[in-house]
Design a protein around this motif. Structure first.
Motif, PDB file in Angstrom:
ATOM      1  N   ALA A 116      -5.181  28.772  -9.952  1.00  0.00           N
ATOM      2  CA  ALA A 116      -4.049  29.585 -10.392  1.00  0.00           C
ATOM      3  C   ALA A 116      -3.463  30.451  -9.281  1.00  0.00           C
ATOM      4  O   ALA A 116      -2.625  31.303  -9.563  1.00  0.00           O
ATOM      5  CB  ALA A 116      -4.489  30.483 -11.551  1.00  0.00           C
ATOM      6  N   HIS A 117      -3.863  30.253  -8.048  1.00  0.00           N
ATOM      7  CA  HIS A 117      -3.388  31.134  -6.983  1.00  0.00           C
ATOM      8  C   HIS A 117      -1.917  30.880  -6.692  1.00  0.00           C
ATOM      9  O   HIS A 117      -1.449  29.734  -6.651  1.00  0.00           O
ATOM     10  CB  HIS A 117      -4.216  30.940  -5.710  1.00  0.00           C
ATOM     11  N   ARG A 118      -1.166  31.953  -6.453  1.00  0.00           N
ATOM     12  CA  ARG A 118       0.286  31.854  -6.291  1.00  0.00           C
ATOM     13  C   ARG A 118       0.727  31.108  -5.037  1.00  0.00           C
ATOM     14  O   ARG A 118       1.888  30.721  -4.919  1.00  0.00           O
ATOM     15  CB  ARG A 118       0.898  33.262  -6.292  1.00  0.00           C
ATOM     16  N   HIS A 119      -0.167  30.918  -4.087  1.00  0.00           N
ATOM     17  CA  HIS A 119       0.202  30.141  -2.906  1.00  0.00           C
ATOM     18  C   HIS A 119       0.145  28.636  -3.154  1.00  0.00           C
ATOM     19  O   HIS A 119       0.624  27.860  -2.321  1.00  0.00           O
ATOM     20  CB  HIS A 119      -0.692  30.504  -1.725  1.00  0.00           C
ATOM     21  N   THR A 120      -0.425  28.232  -4.279  1.00  0.00           N
ATOM     22  CA  THR A 120      -0.537  26.798  -4.581  1.00  0.00           C
ATOM     23  C   THR A 120       0.821  26.093  -4.583  1.00  0.00           C
ATOM     24  O   THR A 120       0.993  25.074  -3.898  1.00  0.00           O
ATOM     25  CB  THR A 120      -1.253  26.588  -5.922  1.00  0.00           C
ATOM     26  N   PRO A 121       1.813  26.578  -5.342  1.00  0.00           N
ATOM     27  CA  PRO A 121       3.089  25.845  -5.374  1.00  0.00           C
ATOM     28  C   PRO A 121       3.833  25.883  -4.045  1.00  0.00           C
ATOM     29  O   PRO A 121       4.608  24.970  -3.743  1.00  0.00           O
ATOM     30  CB  PRO A 121       3.878  26.559  -6.472  1.00  0.00           C
ATOM     31  N   GLU A 122       3.605  26.919  -3.245  1.00  0.00           N
ATOM     32  CA  GLU A 122       4.233  26.979  -1.923  1.00  0.00           C
ATOM     33  C   GLU A 122       3.675  25.884  -1.017  1.00  0.00           C
ATOM     34  O   GLU A 122       4.432  25.190  -0.323  1.00  0.00           O
ATOM     35  CB  GLU A 122       3.996  28.364  -1.316  1.00  0.00           C
ATOM     36  N   ILE A 123       2.354  25.709  -1.040  1.00  0.00           N
ATOM     37  CA  ILE A 123       1.736  24.640  -0.260  1.00  0.00           C
ATOM     38  C   ILE A 123       2.231  23.287  -0.758  1.00  0.00           C
ATOM     39  O   ILE A 123       2.601  22.405   0.033  1.00  0.00           O
ATOM     40  CB  ILE A 123       0.198  24.731  -0.349  1.00  0.00           C
ATOM     41  N   GLU A 124       2.268  23.117  -2.080  1.00  0.00           N
ATOM     42  CA  GLU A 124       2.706  21.836  -2.645  1.00  0.00           C
ATOM     43  C   GLU A 124       4.163  21.536  -2.305  1.00  0.00           C
ATOM     44  O   GLU A 124       4.522  20.377  -2.032  1.00  0.00           O
ATOM     45  CB  GLU A 124       2.504  21.848  -4.159  1.00  0.00           C
ATOM     46  N   GLN A 125       5.010  22.545  -2.315  1.00  0.00           N
ATOM     47  CA  GLN A 125       6.413  22.349  -1.975  1.00  0.00           C
ATOM     48  C   GLN A 125       6.555  21.746  -0.582  1.00  0.00           C
ATOM     49  O   GLN A 125       7.293  20.766  -0.377  1.00  0.00           O
ATOM     50  CB  GLN A 125       7.145  23.690  -2.035  1.00  0.00           C
ATOM     51  N   GLU A 126       5.856  22.338   0.382  1.00  0.00           N
ATOM     52  CA  GLU A 126       6.021  21.896   1.764  1.00  0.00           C
ATOM     53  C   GLU A 126       5.299  20.580   2.043  1.00  0.00           C
ATOM     54  O   GLU A 126       5.800  19.736   2.794  1.00  0.00           O
ATOM     55  CB  GLU A 126       5.545  22.995   2.716  1.00  0.00           C
ATOM     56  N   LEU A 127       4.135  20.369   1.437  1.00  0.00           N
ATOM     57  CA  LEU A 127       3.452  19.089   1.619  1.00  0.00           C
ATOM     58  C   LEU A 127       4.251  17.959   0.984  1.00  0.00           C
ATOM     59  O   LEU A 127       4.283  16.835   1.509  1.00  0.00           O
ATOM     60  CB  LEU A 127       2.044  19.147   1.020  1.00  0.00           C
ATOM     61  N   SER A 128       4.918  18.236  -0.126  1.00  0.00           N
ATOM     62  CA  SER A 128       5.745  17.215  -0.775  1.00  0.00           C
ATOM     63  C   SER A 128       6.904  16.804   0.124  1.00  0.00           C
ATOM     64  O   SER A 128       7.249  15.617   0.203  1.00  0.00           O
ATOM     65  CB  SER A 128       6.268  17.734  -2.118  1.00  0.00           C
ATOM     66  N   ARG A 129       7.519  17.772   0.793  1.00  0.00           N
ATOM     67  CA  ARG A 129       8.614  17.445   1.727  1.00  0.00           C
ATOM     68  C   ARG A 129       8.110  16.602   2.885  1.00  0.00           C
ATOM     69  O   ARG A 129       8.772  15.662   3.325  1.00  0.00           O
ATOM     70  CB  ARG A 129       9.251  18.733   2.246  1.00  0.00           C
ATOM     71  N   LEU A 130       6.927  16.918   3.376  1.00  0.00           N
ATOM     72  CA  LEU A 130       6.367  16.149   4.485  1.00  0.00           C
ATOM     73  C   LEU A 130       5.994  14.732   4.053  1.00  0.00           C
ATOM     74  O   LEU A 130       6.209  13.771   4.800  1.00  0.00           O
ATOM     75  CB  LEU A 130       5.136  16.869   5.034  1.00  0.00           C
ATOM     76  N   ALA A 131       5.445  14.598   2.853  1.00  0.00           N
ATOM     77  CA  ALA A 131       4.991  13.293   2.372  1.00  0.00           C
ATOM     78  C   ALA A 131       6.122  12.439   1.825  1.00  0.00           C
ATOM     79  O   ALA A 131       5.994  11.214   1.722  1.00  0.00           O
ATOM     80  CB  ALA A 131       3.923  13.483   1.298  1.00  0.00           C
ATOM     81  N   GLY A 132       7.229  13.085   1.437  1.00  0.00           N
ATOM     82  CA  GLY A 132       8.323  12.351   0.831  1.00  0.00           C
ATOM     83  C   GLY A 132       8.077  11.982  -0.607  1.00  0.00           C
ATOM     84  O   GLY A 132       8.776  11.132  -1.179  1.00  0.00           O
TER      85      GLY A 132
END
Length: 346
Positions: A208-224
């Motif tokens: 539930a940590h608030r940094h989770t969606p921030e990490i996911e946002q940027e990894l998703s952009r990198l992975a496409g």
């Protein structure tokens, strides 16, 4: 000299900004704001700054602070940055926000995880995410930069080459992260008391940590493609530092030598990111007080899983040092200006 305002100068990230900016060759500290320490000089609040700055802390209206500045650093709790950033845009003052308010391209994600209505989704959508190793060109032309969080900085730098390459099994990412107590800020709270955190390690914000969606946002952009992670932070009894240990399943045929070449090439032009020799694993002490990120990786042949470790100082590369790195890019100065010092060890 570029005139700089720091709004929220006496928290840990604000003070770290002042420490770095006080020695920056192209910066004048034009305004430092603080409610709690108004009327005191910064070197009175933080005696470690004595001899480096005599700038006063003032309880200024943001408009007054902006009137003195060409660029403003916002070191504020979430929910407070947008109104100042809006006013700065109107006045032609560049913005570097160290909080969470402008990090999400989709403001609905911010609203879900932070529990606040976002007052200006369009501003958040056009702010440049301030991770120089990924978005350096965009940062150079930006008017508003959203400085990344500390855990996201460490995790994204550990994973960026791998996610960009397509070698990872996207659904398998596990991030085990550990932080020093300064990551919780300077405000008094039970979990930051010496007797609570000394000789103790514990997970928090599990699933539930608030940094989770921030990490996911940027990894998703990198992975496409959409990326979902398992992220668990832990509090360690030390003042500064973050260590992320990341576990990812690899696609068939990917070998360790290939991954090492991939990381070396990806960060070849990144002055602060260093892939360590294969037998040397990152220590938080080695990057203490610096803007460096130390990385290493190893492929576990038995499990076909790569293990990546990254270490940063949460207040420097994880916050204020990275903000100064962004400032340098925005004004066309060498990226390392004011940041060329090694970690403090021992």
């Amino acid at each position: 000299m570029v005139k700089v305002a720091v709004i929220g100068a006496t928290g840990y990230t604000g003070a770290e900004l002042v420490r770095l900016l006080a020695r920056h060759p192209h910066v004048e500290l034009a305004a430092l704001t603080s409610h709690s320490f108004a009327g005191q000089n910064m070197d009175r609040v933080y005696p470690s700054l004595r001899g480096f700055t005599r700038a006063a802390c003032e309880d200024l209206d943001p408009v007054e602070a902006l009137s003195r500045a060409e660029v403003v650093f916002l070191a504020l709790p979430h929910g407070h940055a947008v109104v100042v950033a809006e006013e700065a845009e109107k006045r032609g003052v560049r913005v570097i926000d160290l909080g969470a308010d402008l990090r999400f391209r989709d403001a609905r994600v911010y609203e879900e995880w932070y529990g606040l209505k976002h007052p200006n989704p369009a501003l958040s959508a056009r702010a440049v995410y301030g991770l120089p190793e990924i978005y350096g060109r965009e940062i150079a032309g930006a008017r508003v930069v959203a400085n990344p969080g500390c855990y996201p900085t460490s995790a994204i730098l550990a994973l960026a080459p791998l996610l960009k390459s397509g070698y990872a099994e996207i659904g398998s990412i596990i991030i085990d992260a550990k932080s020093g107590v300064s990551g919780a800020g300077r405000k008094a709270q039970l979990t930051s008391l010496f007797v609570e955190c000394n000789e103790n390690v514990h997970p928090y914000g599990v699933a539930a940590h608030r940094h989770t969606p921030e990490i996911e946002q940027e990894l998703s952009r990198l992975a496409g493609e959409a990326v979902r992670i398992s992220f668990t932070p832990h509090l360690l009894p030390m003042s500064r530092g973050i260590l992320c240990t990341v576990y990812v399943n690899l696609k068939e045929g990917v070998e360790e030598e290939e991954l090492r070449r991939l990381y070396e090439e990806f960060y070849r032009e990144a002055p602060f990111v260093h892939l360590l020799p294969r037998d040397q694993w990152p220590h938080t002490r080695w990057v203490y007080g610096s803007n460096l990120c130390h990385l290493n990786l190893k492929v576990d042949r038995r499990t076909r899983r790569v293990i990546i470790a990254s270490a940063i100082d949460n207040l420097t590369k994880g916050a204020s040092g990275q903000a100064v790195q962004n400032l340098n890019l925005m004004f066309g100065w060498p990226e390392t200006t004011g940041l060329e010092h090694p970690g403090l060890c021992p």
